[in-house]
Design an enzyme around this catalytic site. Structure first.
Site, PDB file in Angstrom:
ATOM      1  N   GLU A 122      -6.284 -11.686   2.239  1.00 16.07           N
ATOM      2  CA  GLU A 122      -5.645 -12.825   2.929  1.00 16.07           C
ATOM      3  C   GLU A 122      -6.686 -13.851   3.369  1.00 16.07           C
ATOM      4  O   GLU A 122      -6.520 -15.060   3.169  1.00 16.07           O
ATOM      5  CB  GLU A 122      -4.864 -12.328   4.161  1.00 16.07           C
ATOM      6  N   SER A 126      -3.308   5.198   6.236  1.00 17.82           N
ATOM      7  CA  SER A 126      -3.000   3.829   6.688  1.00 17.82           C
ATOM      8  C   SER A 126      -3.354   3.674   8.156  1.00 17.82           C
ATOM      9  O   SER A 126      -2.848   4.384   9.022  1.00 17.82           O
ATOM     10  CB  SER A 126      -1.515   3.547   6.461  1.00 17.82           C
ATOM     11  N   SER A 127      -4.235   2.724   8.465  1.00 14.49           N
ATOM     12  CA  SER A 127      -4.683   2.559   9.856  1.00 14.49           C
ATOM     13  C   SER A 127      -3.510   2.126  10.732  1.00 14.49           C
ATOM     14  O   SER A 127      -3.392   2.540  11.888  1.00 14.49           O
ATOM     15  CB  SER A 127      -5.816   1.543   9.936  1.00 14.49           C
ATOM     16  N   SER A 160       3.986  -0.319   5.528  1.00 13.60           N
ATOM     17  CA  SER A 160       4.088  -0.203   4.066  1.00 13.60           C
ATOM     18  C   SER A 160       5.108   0.849   3.640  1.00 13.60           C
ATOM     19  O   SER A 160       5.107   1.297   2.494  1.00 13.60           O
ATOM     20  CB  SER A 160       2.717   0.137   3.479  1.00 13.60           C
ATOM     21  N   CYS A 203       0.692 -13.206  13.526  1.00 15.88           N
ATOM     22  CA  CYS A 203       2.087 -12.818  13.328  1.00 15.88           C
ATOM     23  C   CYS A 203       2.401 -11.633  14.252  1.00 15.88           C
ATOM     24  O   CYS A 203       1.587 -10.728  14.414  1.00 15.88           O
ATOM     25  CB  CYS A 203       2.260 -12.412  11.870  1.00 15.88           C
ATOM     26  N   HIS A 225       0.843  -1.206   0.000  1.00 16.95           N
ATOM     27  CA  HIS A 225       0.000   0.000   0.000  1.00 16.95           C
ATOM     28  C   HIS A 225       0.867   1.240   0.000  1.00 16.95           C
ATOM     29  O   HIS A 225       0.768   2.081   0.902  1.00 16.95           O
ATOM     30  CB  HIS A 225      -0.920  -0.001   1.226  1.00 16.95           C
ATOM     31  N   CYS A 228       3.234 -14.682   1.693  1.00 18.80           N
ATOM     32  CA  CYS A 228       4.017 -14.760   2.927  1.00 18.80           C
ATOM     33  C   CYS A 228       3.909 -16.176   3.505  1.00 18.80           C
ATOM     34  O   CYS A 228       2.808 -16.726   3.580  1.00 18.80           O
ATOM     35  CB  CYS A 228       3.481 -13.740   3.934  1.00 18.80           C
TER      36      CYS A 228
END
EC number: 1.17.7.4
Lengths: 278, 278
Positions: free
Chosen positions: A122, A217-218, A261, A189, A36, A92
């Site tokens: 995901e 971006s949160s 990111s 993770c 992102h 990943c």
């Protein structure tokens, strides 16, 4: 100005690995944005001719196509292979694990519960590996369990890699009380939380904190709010052009962290500029 | 005097079943006392000639030997069979389940964790089914986990049937945070808690509560203390000879419950006597 970097910041293991893979496969294209961050996507395009496909219909025969860290649903992967494209899998490894668990457990006759956002790429990928889709359930809250009818009384659970462990335990506890067997796989993770912990620690020992990342971006906003708790002079910037000399007036030590990111080269540009201030 | 029985009281399913089995096998002997109630053991001896063995050395060829609800360790069962005794297994099915789980899971390469009292016969039996005894661990508290080194990073857990679920969840949660896979089997039996819940409910609606059971039985004492919370006129007795007419003075409704080792015939004698009071 002296700069101290957080002990954990920026890209996680999976994203670093995916970008390395993209750099290794010049003239390829990623299925969906690899990250992102538009600057990084531009860099991969300009320096390595790595393009961006958004749909299967974009793919042409003999293309080299890179699967991003989130993975993709099983059927999309199959369709991609049918197109005679060369598929490079940068999923990943921490996402491949829940995919394979869901496949194996549903083959062994378990009902599947995924703790995560049903709309997240995901989770869509992980979900797709269930053999019996009617018995693969996705929830965000323990109370969502009230609306689920499991086909089996043995349940296997996985979690989206970025979710909070505390909530996962709440969900799992509710399940254990109602079912004979609950097979809990801890697929969360630590990367996100390691960045947050490191930002918290660093913000306690500096005069000023610079958080680098997307303003939408949160993940980055959460880092910023954690820093503000300990260091009122915490600033959120997207790149070095936003730095203002006046912020550093009478400060001794500047802490730096970055969202998941934010590429290292942007972080380095910020550090260089801060260090150039008196 | 009007009497109301608790909706759940006395023997659990497994004990009722074991006593029925003992009655069916006249002239047999149980390995260890079938129940913590001497009157009931005497009744089985007198009415059905069911004796009591405490050691394997008590067993003679062609004896009929009854395994009690707690079960026995695997090797003891094997030795019993070697003696050419006829073995009748009255192990509670709710205890056979964790025995079989431990056997299967340790065969599949899981480390085993048992939540329970290491000295309790049930737990000793369950433990014995682990294929690799060095990797079968028994604990009572989450903090006990600090001292355990599991051989595997996949762990299967069972609980002693009479333990509290809340504590089991605490233990399991600690494990989930530290291990890739935790396979949680809910082997806790609701019987004890159903008796307690029923006693709590009944003690709220009566003027006087009679709790029947051994004065040294922790299970019975707990029922008594629950009743006292709601009904100050709650009495703990072992049998009908202890009832005193004066307790029932100016009372309208008497509640009755009984500990898990109190046979129905003792309960009935108590009820008959209470009903005979004005």
């Amino acid at each position: 100005m002296k700069v101290k970097l957080a002990s954990n910041y920026g890209f996680c293991f999976g994203v670093k690995r995916a970008i390395k893979i993209a750099e290794d496969y010049k003239n390829s294209a990623t299925m969906g944005p690899l990250i992102h961050n538009q600057d990084e996507i531009n860099r991969l395009q300009n320096d390595f001719n790595v393009g961006l496909y958004n749909n299967l219909s974009d793919v042409k025969e003999n293309d080299t196509v890179i699967i991003r860290t989130h993975g993709i649903p099983k059927n999309e992967l199959k369709n991609l292979r049918k197109l005679n494209a060369k598929v490079i899998n940068a999923t990943c490894p921490f996402v491949t694990t829940p995919q394979q668990i869901v496949k194996k457990m549903s083959n062994e006759g378990y009902s599947i519960l995924i703790f995560g956002d049903a709309d997240h790429p995901e989770v869509k990928g992980v979900q797709s590996y269930g053999e019996n889709q009617e018995d693969v359930h996705i929830i965000l809250e323990p109370s969502d369990l009230d609306n689920i009818v499991f086909r089996q009384n043995k349940i296997a659970t996985v979690a989206q890699t970025t979710k909070k462990k505390e909530k996962y335990l709440e969900i799992v506890n509710t399940l254990i009380l109602k079912n004979k067997e609950v097979r809990v796989f801890n697929t969360i993770c630590d990367a996100t939380f390691e960045n947050q912990d490191a930002a918290r620690d660093l913000s306690k020992e500096v005069d000023i904190m610079i958080v680098i990342g997307g303003k939408n971006s949160s993940n980055t906003k959460q880092l910023h709010s954690i820093c503000l708790e300990n260091c009122p002079d915490s600033y959120l910037i997207e790149n070095e052009t936003e730095l203002e000399n006046i912020w550093f007036n009478k400060k001794d030590l500047c802490g730096v962290t970055a969202g998941a990111s934010t590429p290292d080269w942007i972080i380095q540009q910020v550090i260089d500029k801060i260090e150039s201030f008196n």
